[in-house]
Structures are given as C-alpha cells and as structure tokens.
Design a protein around this motif. Structure first.
Motif, PDB file in Angstrom:
ATOM      1  N   ALA A   5       0.758  -1.273  -0.004  1.00 57.74           N
ATOM      2  CA  ALA A   5       0.083  -0.082   0.052  1.00 57.74           C
ATOM      3  C   ALA A   5       0.890   1.419  -0.103  1.00 57.74           C
ATOM      4  CB  ALA A   5      -0.984   0.079   1.185  1.00 57.74           C
ATOM      5  N   ASP A   6       0.407   2.224  -0.640  1.00 60.91           N
ATOM      6  CA  ASP A   6       1.110   3.754  -0.506  1.00 60.91           C
ATOM      7  C   ASP A   6       1.726   3.891   0.778  1.00 60.91           C
ATOM      8  OD1 ASP A   6       0.321   3.869  -3.183  1.00 60.91           O
ATOM      9  OD2 ASP A   6      -1.395   5.333  -2.924  1.00 60.91           O
ATOM     10  N   GLY A   7       3.134   4.233   0.689  1.00 62.08           N
ATOM     11  CA  GLY A   7       3.768   4.795   2.243  1.00 62.08           C
ATOM     12  C   GLY A   7       4.513   3.450   2.753  1.00 62.08           C
ATOM     13  N   LEU A   8       4.134   2.282   2.378  1.00 60.64           N
ATOM     14  CA  LEU A   8       4.578   1.181   3.005  1.00 60.64           C
ATOM     15  C   LEU A   8       5.859   0.621   2.207  1.00 60.64           C
ATOM     16  CD1 LEU A   8       1.314  -0.698   4.512  1.00 60.64           C
ATOM     17  CD2 LEU A   8       2.905   1.152   5.669  1.00 60.64           C
ATOM     18  N   THR A   9       6.725  -0.227   3.007  1.00 61.12           N
ATOM     19  CA  THR A   9       7.740  -0.892   2.211  1.00 61.12           C
ATOM     20  C   THR A   9       7.783  -2.332   2.678  1.00 61.12           C
ATOM     21  OG1 THR A   9       9.176   1.202   2.725  1.00 61.12           O
ATOM     22  CG2 THR A   9      10.453  -0.802   2.426  1.00 61.12           C
ATOM     23  N   PRO A  10       8.185  -3.160   1.467  1.00 62.64           N
ATOM     24  CA  PRO A  10       8.224  -4.602   1.856  1.00 62.64           C
ATOM     25  C   PRO A  10       9.590  -4.935   2.400  1.00 62.64           C
ATOM     26  CG  PRO A  10       8.816  -4.077  -0.559  1.00 62.64           C
ATOM     27  CD  PRO A  10       8.546  -2.828   0.123  1.00 62.64           C
ATOM     28  N   ILE A  11       9.361  -6.066   3.215  1.00 68.03           N
ATOM     29  CA  ILE A  11      10.534  -6.857   3.602  1.00 68.03           C
ATOM     30  C   ILE A  11      10.078  -8.271   3.423  1.00 68.03           C
ATOM     31  CG2 ILE A  11      11.455  -5.366   5.355  1.00 68.03           C
ATOM     32  CD1 ILE A  11      10.295  -7.102   7.323  1.00 68.03           C
ATOM     33  N   ILE A  12      11.249  -9.253   3.245  1.00 69.55           N
ATOM     34  CA  ILE A  12      10.910 -10.717   2.883  1.00 69.55           C
ATOM     35  C   ILE A  12      11.571 -11.426   3.999  1.00 69.55           C
ATOM     36  CG2 ILE A  12      11.054 -12.557   1.446  1.00 69.55           C
ATOM     37  CD1 ILE A  12      10.613 -10.875  -0.958  1.00 69.55           C
ATOM     38  N   VAL A  13      10.857 -12.020   4.749  1.00 69.87           N
ATOM     39  CA  VAL A  13      11.718 -12.711   5.931  1.00 69.87           C
ATOM     40  C   VAL A  13      10.962 -14.160   5.861  1.00 69.87           C
ATOM     41  CG1 VAL A  13      11.708 -10.783   7.315  1.00 69.87           C
ATOM     42  CG2 VAL A  13       9.882 -12.004   7.452  1.00 69.87           C
ATOM     43  N   LYS A  14      11.731 -15.098   6.998  1.00 66.69           N
ATOM     44  CA  LYS A  14      11.014 -16.062   7.471  1.00 66.69           C
ATOM     45  C   LYS A  14      10.769 -16.198   8.819  1.00 66.69           C
ATOM     46  CE  LYS A  14      13.514 -19.796   4.556  1.00 66.69           C
ATOM     47  NZ  LYS A  14      14.519 -21.181   4.389  1.00 66.69           N
ATOM     48  N   PHE A  15       9.477 -16.561   9.257  1.00 70.35           N
ATOM     49  CA  PHE A  15       9.025 -16.514  10.498  1.00 70.35           C
ATOM     50  C   PHE A  15       9.312 -18.048  10.947  1.00 70.35           C
ATOM     51  CE2 PHE A  15       5.542 -16.840  13.515  1.00 70.35           C
ATOM     52  CZ  PHE A  15       5.769 -15.942  14.452  1.00 70.35           C
ATOM     53  N   ASP A  16      10.433 -18.132  11.855  1.00 70.35           N
ATOM     54  CA  ASP A  16      10.632 -19.437  12.266  1.00 70.35           C
ATOM     55  C   ASP A  16      10.381 -19.759  13.596  1.00 70.35           C
ATOM     56  OD1 ASP A  16      12.042 -20.504   9.631  1.00 70.35           O
ATOM     57  OD2 ASP A  16      13.424 -19.151  10.328  1.00 70.35           O
ATOM     58  N   GLU A  17       9.964 -21.126  13.855  1.00 76.83           N
ATOM     59  CA  GLU A  17       9.699 -21.677  15.304  1.00 76.83           C
ATOM     60  C   GLU A  17      10.970 -21.283  16.185  1.00 76.83           C
ATOM     61  OE1 GLU A  17       7.214 -22.356  18.202  1.00 76.83           O
ATOM     62  OE2 GLU A  17       6.470 -22.932  16.189  1.00 76.83           O
ATOM     63  N   GLY A  18      10.816 -20.725  17.313  1.00 75.29           N
ATOM     64  CA  GLY A  18      11.882 -20.771  18.430  1.00 75.29           C
ATOM     65  C   GLY A  18      12.648 -19.441  18.084  1.00 75.29           C
ATOM     66  N   THR A  19      12.114 -18.406  17.526  1.00 76.32           N
ATOM     67  CA  THR A  19      12.685 -17.336  17.318  1.00 76.32           C
ATOM     68  C   THR A  19      12.002 -16.142  17.747  1.00 76.32           C
ATOM     69  OG1 THR A  19      11.994 -17.252  14.911  1.00 76.32           O
ATOM     70  CG2 THR A  19      14.015 -18.263  15.311  1.00 76.32           C
ATOM     71  N   TYR A  20      10.984 -16.168  18.023  1.00 78.41           N
ATOM     72  CA  TYR A  20       9.842 -14.958  18.470  1.00 78.41           C
ATOM     73  C   TYR A  20       9.387 -15.030  19.938  1.00 78.41           C
ATOM     74  CZ  TYR A  20       6.520 -18.566  17.951  1.00 78.41           C
ATOM     75  OH  TYR A  20       5.752 -19.709  17.955  1.00 78.41           O
ATOM     76  N   ILE A  21       9.016 -13.831  20.507  1.00 80.40           N
ATOM     77  CA  ILE A  21       8.249 -13.504  21.438  1.00 80.40           C
ATOM     78  C   ILE A  21       6.860 -12.999  21.300  1.00 80.40           C
ATOM     79  CG2 ILE A  21      10.303 -13.709  23.221  1.00 80.40           C
ATOM     80  CD1 ILE A  21      10.411 -10.838  23.086  1.00 80.40           C
ATOM     81  N   ASN A  22       5.919 -13.638  21.905  1.00 81.30           N
ATOM     82  CA  ASN A  22       4.574 -12.781  22.039  1.00 81.30           C
ATOM     83  C   ASN A  22       4.259 -12.018  23.146  1.00 81.30           C
ATOM     84  OD1 ASN A  22       4.018 -14.427  19.658  1.00 81.30           O
ATOM     85  ND2 ASN A  22       3.512 -16.160  20.843  1.00 81.30           N
ATOM     86  N   ILE A  23       4.175 -10.820  22.915  1.00 83.70           N
ATOM     87  CA  ILE A  23       3.811  -9.786  23.824  1.00 83.70           C
ATOM     88  C   ILE A  23       2.212  -9.501  23.905  1.00 83.70           C
ATOM     89  CG2 ILE A  23       3.959  -7.424  25.017  1.00 83.70           C
ATOM     90  CD1 ILE A  23       6.679  -9.222  24.125  1.00 83.70           C
ATOM     91  N   LYS A  24       1.782 -10.056  25.100  1.00 83.40           N
ATOM     92  CA  LYS A  24       0.220 -10.133  25.432  1.00 83.40           C
ATOM     93  C   LYS A  24      -0.303  -9.195  26.432  1.00 83.40           C
ATOM     94  CE  LYS A  24       0.157 -15.216  24.021  1.00 83.40           C
ATOM     95  NZ  LYS A  24      -0.887 -15.101  22.914  1.00 83.40           N
ATOM     96  N   LYS A  25      -1.663  -9.078  26.180  1.00 78.01           N
ATOM     97  CA  LYS A  25      -2.065  -7.877  27.183  1.00 78.01           C
ATOM     98  C   LYS A  25      -2.037  -8.380  28.623  1.00 78.01           C
ATOM     99  CE  LYS A  25      -5.696  -6.517  23.668  1.00 78.01           C
ATOM    100  NZ  LYS A  25      -6.986  -6.409  23.586  1.00 78.01           N
TER     101      LYS A  25
END
Length: 624
Positions: free
Chosen positions: A512-532
């Motif tokens: 969309a206008d004004g946004l930039t793309p990146i291409i990544v791999k979202f792998d298991e064991g590499t992320y943290i979820n910030i929850k309410k």
C-alpha cells in the motif's frame, strides 16, 4: 577385547541419549510449582541452592560403575539445563539479549552471520574475527530448521557434556571432591551465558575439553594427549579470544614434563608447538573459506593494545581519540590502529606499564571485574566470603605447587595460571564484566583453588591423596572422542553449508502507498509474543505479559531501547531475522493476529524505524 569396547561405547551412547532426553524434558516442562522456581534460582541465585546442588552432584559422582555413569551424566546435563529453563521462564533481558531470546549487538551479529552463511553469503568482518562460533551456530540452525531456541539448547548441552567428561577425567586421578568442585565453578561461570548466542559458550566447551586432555596427558605423561589438549585449547582461544600467553607457557611445560634426561627436548617442543600452529592455521583457513576477503582474525586486539598503551583504557578508547579510523575499511583499519598503539608505547612506555598494573589490579578488585565475579548472588556477605575463600584456596594451591613442583598435575595448573597472569595486561577484565574474556581458560580458575582444596582435604582426612576416591573410575574414550567429533563439526560443517547453500530467490508484490516490503522467514523458536496484561496465563517463553516484558527490558544497557520497548502495545510479536530482500538484519514488530506462515518466505509490508538512536537495531513495524 573389541567386543568389550563396542559394548562400552554403546552403553555410553545410551547414557548420553537418556541424559539428553531428560535435558529436553526440563526445558519443555511447564510445571510452575517445582522446576520453575528451582531453574530461576539456579540461573542467578547464590544461597542455599548452590551448596545443595554441589552435594547432589557429589553423591551422583560417587555412585560406581554404569549406574554411576548414567546418574552422573544425567544430573550434570540436568544442572546445565536449569539456568536455561530459568531464562526462558523469566524472560530476563541482559546486555546482549532481549526477553530471554532475541539476540542484540554482538549476539545479534553472530546470529545474523549464521543466517547469511546459510543463505550462501560470507561472514561479515565481525564474525571473521571469530569464525568458529558463528560457523557452529550456522550448523545448529541448519540442523534444527532455523530454530534458535533448540540451537541454543544444544549449545548448552554441549558445554554441560564437556564439563562432565572433563570432571570424570579429574575424578579418575584426584577424586570426586575435586572433580565436583571444578565442575561447580564451571557451572557458575557458564550459567549466565547459557541461552545467548555469544562465543563464551564455545570458549568454555573447548577450553574445558582442552584442559581435560592436558590433564590426562600430564597424569599419564602421554605426548599425544598433550598435543591434542594444546590443539583444542588453541581452538578455544580462537573461538573466544583470551589468555593467549597460556600457549607458549604450555609448550615449555610439555618439554619440561617429558624431557627425561635431555637438557632441551627439541622434539617434544616442536611437536607441542605444531599443535598450536595447526590450531591457528585451522582458524585462518576457516576465515578465508567462509568470511569476507578483507576479514582480519583478532582485529579487535589492536583496539585492546591501544587501550593498554593509553594507560588501561577500554577497547573503544582508540575511536574516541581517533574517530577518523572508524571510516577506514579492513584490513587497513587494523594496521593503522596497531601503528598508533606502537607509537604510544614508544612515546610513553611507562603509560603502558600503568595500563598493565591497572588491569592486574582490576582482576583482584572487589568489583564486577574480579577473578571470581561470577560467584555471587543475592546475599553480598555470602558472595564476599565465597570470593575471599576462593582467593585463600588459590594461595594454598600455589603453596602446594611449591611444596611438590615435580607433580605433573600441579605443574600443569601452575603453568596455565602463569600464562593467564602474563596475559592479563592484554586482556583487560574491564572490557567485559564477570570475566567474559577469560571464558576459554575459566577452568584454570577452578583448578587452581581445587589444588588448595586438596591440601585441606588431606588435613581433614589424614590420608594421602593417592587413596582418595579415584580407583573406581577407569580411563574413558568419551572425552577424546567427543573432542574429535566437535572439532570436525567446527571445521567442516560451516564449509559444507557455504559450499552447498543457494541464496533465496525472492519476489515482491506492491505494498500500500507509503509502506515498504521486507521478505523474511518466521521460524519456530525465534520469536516472543507480547500479550495483554489481563490475559490469564503464566509467563513462559515465548509468551509474556506486556508488564513483564517491559519490566525486564530495564536490564538492557541502552536507555533508548528501554524507552522504545515501553511504547510497544500488545498484542505484538517480535522476532529478529534476515531480510532476504535487502540482505540485512531486521527486528520485526508485527501484530500477533497477522503473523506469517512459519518456515516459509513471506513478504511483510510496513515501515522502518526512523529514530537515529535506534538505527542499529533494524526495527521494522509490520502493517496492520
């Protein structure tokens, strides 16, 4: 005879498999009432939990025969699993890690270079300085399907196994008391580094194995094991640069130990020196094969030398005085800094002496930079008593060597201790707190006081050393076999990855206008979820309440990063990975409801962070 050896090795493999399963179960367990508090206490505590743990280890090591081998290995690996489980339970942030997982600064660069190698690209100049660790990380990430958590768990298990087999070798000659004492000191140092993609872990692993091989070589006066120990120790110092003056001292020690009636045992000295030379050749060859062409091994030593010549300043001092060198490319940058350092030394040699004295002073100071800074916790009085007790044991150990200078083990420990002492001016403790630069030789800081402990035990027991608990431990092939396999993986694995990897082919679609793309791999064991904050769940990797996440961030060294984290509103998912489109690092912050498919190349549209104070992190906000 061959059948007996095969059976013995099969039993060892079975014990290893069972211990690894227990190791994995501890990391996977989510029991809140038992393992969680114990693991968090073993991550940073220093009260009753440490002596109780030491006693449990001691009883495990005293169990004889195969049952003892299984229990000892299982208990040791379980012990090393606990601090990692504690890190993942707490979501603790440290100087190079965010919320117990996301690598930052040096740790992030090692991780990013490992991903680059897997994509067919060479290591950066940074990892060219120490290619062994980043190469091993690439191997583990390849095996685990890019799963950073499992890769870090394997690294921790590798260190635990190295400490175990070396402790068993020490027990064989000096009893369970000394073996467990050394093992516990190694654990106390390593626990703060487990779960972090830094080279200290590999430094401890190789350094401990190298010392174990030297110990066997000294006790049996076997040149092959001394050669293997020198090679492994050299690789340890290449993996995590440290007390390099150990190496020439150990070469001289080997000649003294095996000299027989020769005045100068040239053959022994030559063979021992060949192990050290070969270690450096292996490291240099790996640099040339998998790193950028202008990479310089140990380039940052020039920064340290300039700091020493300036009277004991930090490694970054040269860039404060000569900011113009920052823009110079390698290898010219390193050459210029060396020239500047030598000019300082020639102009004011006493300033260099002052720098050396300052570094020795800090090593024995009452600060985060002292020789036993990692032996402490919540109670300062217990910490102080422990550290002064270790100093006293070191003095007794030196006294024991003076009393019996011909003892092969005593002479080995003193030779390595002398090598470390000589190295201190060139290895400032103040450049990294809690003795990080000494990771490859930390086993010596355990062995020297252990020699003092021997004197105390002999006085208590009123018995000679040679009938302490040792007779039930036969010489094992586990330690040399493990060392051989590890070195093979370190040297061959990264080269195979580089030679067989194919860069990812990427295609983009318009954002969309004004946004930039990146291409990544979202792998298991590499992320943290910030929850309410009001979501009902127990904080545990990868899920953390926003309040816990923000509170833990205050352990970071960068105030700008802390303030940035305070502004993150849940639910968000954060992961650090390679942007295959722009071939650069990205710290992606994505709404948790819009997470991409795991393991596949995915385009995300959004905006890059524009704050110059945060530019080094590569922060990218995924679009709603």
């Amino acid at each position: 005879m061959m059948t007996h050896k095969i059976k013995s090795r099969l039993w060892q493999l079975l014990f290893l498999a069972l211990s690894a399963i227990l190791f994995g179960l501890i990391l996977a367990n989510r029991a809140p009432n038992l393992l969680r508090p114990i693991s968090m206490a073993l991550r940073s505590g220093f009260g009753l939990v440490i002596p109780i743990t030491g006693l449990l280890l001691y009883f495990a090591f005293r169990i004889p025969n195969r049952t003892g081998n299984l229990v000892g290995m299982a208990v040791t690996l379980s012990l090393f699993a606990m601090p990692l489980a504690g890190l993942w339970a707490s979501g603790e942030s440290q100087s190079t890690i965010l919320s117990g997982l996301i690598p930052l600064f040096d740790a992030g660069t090692y991780y990013m270079d490992a991903l680059q190698l897997m994509n067919g690209n060479p290591f950066s100049i940074f990892s060219a300085r120490r290619p062994l660790f980043a190469g091993l990380l690439a191997v583990l990430l390849s095996i685990t399907g890019h799963n950073l958590m499992i890769s870090l768990a394997i690294l921790t298990a590798m260190t635990g196994l190295a400490c175990y087999v070396t402790a068993r070798e020490i027990q064989r000659t000096h009893g369970a008391e000394i073996a467990v004492f050394i093992l516990m000191v190694l654990f106390l140092f390593h626990r703060a580094h487990s779960g972090i993609s830094m080279s200290e872990s590999l430094g401890v692993t190789l350094g401990t194995l190298g010392f174990g091989l030297l110990w066997r070589g000294a006790s049996t006066k076997n040149l092959f094991f001394i050669w293997a120990g020198l090679l492994t120790t050299t690789l340890a110092l290449n993996a995590r640069a440290g007390a390099f003056f150990m190496l020439p001292i150990l070469i001289l020690w080997s000649g003294w130990l095996l000299r027989e009636d020769k005045l100068i045992p040239w053959k022994i000295l030559f063979i021992s020196a060949s192990a050290v030379v070969l270690g450096f050749i292996f490291n240099l060859a790996l640099t040339r094969l998998i790193a950028v062409s202008n990479g310089v091994p140990f380039a940052n030593f020039s920064y340290t030398l300039y700091g020493l010549a300036s009277g004991g300043k930090s490694w970054a001092y040269v860039f404060e005085v000569h900011p113009e060198v920052l823009g110079i490319q390698e290898p010219e940058k390193t050459k210029i800094i060396y020239q500047l350092a030598f000019e300082l030394i020639r102009a004011n040699p006493m300033q260099t002496v002052q720098g050396a004295l300052f570094n020795w002073k800090m090593l024995f100071s009452d600060s985060w930079y002292n020789i036993y800074a990692y032996m402490g916790g919540e109670n300062w009085q217990i910490t102080a008593i422990t550290r002064w007790g270790m100093y006293l044991l070191c003095i007794l150990g030196i006294f024991g060597w003076f009393r019996n200078r011909k003892d092969p083990i005593q002479s080995l420990v003193m030779a390595t201790a002398i090598g470390i002492f000589i190295s201190v001016p060139f290895l400032p403790p103040t450049d990294a707190y809690r003795m990080r630069p000494y990771a490859a030789s930390i086993v010596i800081f355990a062995a020297l006081p252990a020699m003092g402990l021997i004197i105390i035990l002999n006085q208590i027991k009123k018995i000679p050393l040679n009938i302490l608990d040792k007779t039930s431990i036969p010489q094992s092939s586990s330690m040399p076999a493990y060392t051989f396999v590890l070195i093979l993986v370190l040297l061959v694995g990264p080269v195979l990855i580089k030679s067989t990897a194919k860069p990812q082919s990427v295609q983009t679609t318009p954002c969309a206008d004004g946004l930039t793309p990146i291409i990544v791999k979202f792998d298991e064991g590499t992320y943290i979820n910030i929850k309410k904050q009001n979501d009902p769940f127990l904080d545990w990797m990868p899920n953390f309440h926003a309040g816990t996440f923000k509170e833990n961030s205050h352990s970071l060294a960068d105030s700008y990063m802390i303030n940035w984290i305070a502004g993150i509103e849940p639910p968000k998912t954060i992961f650090f990975t390679l942007d295959y489109l722009n071939n650069k690092k990205v710290l992606a912050v994505v709404p948790s409801t819009l997470l991409p498919e795991k393991g596949a190349l995915t385009q995300i549209c959004g905006l890059w962070e524009t704050d110059p104070n945060l530019s080094t992190y590569g922060i990218f906000y995924g679009s709603e």
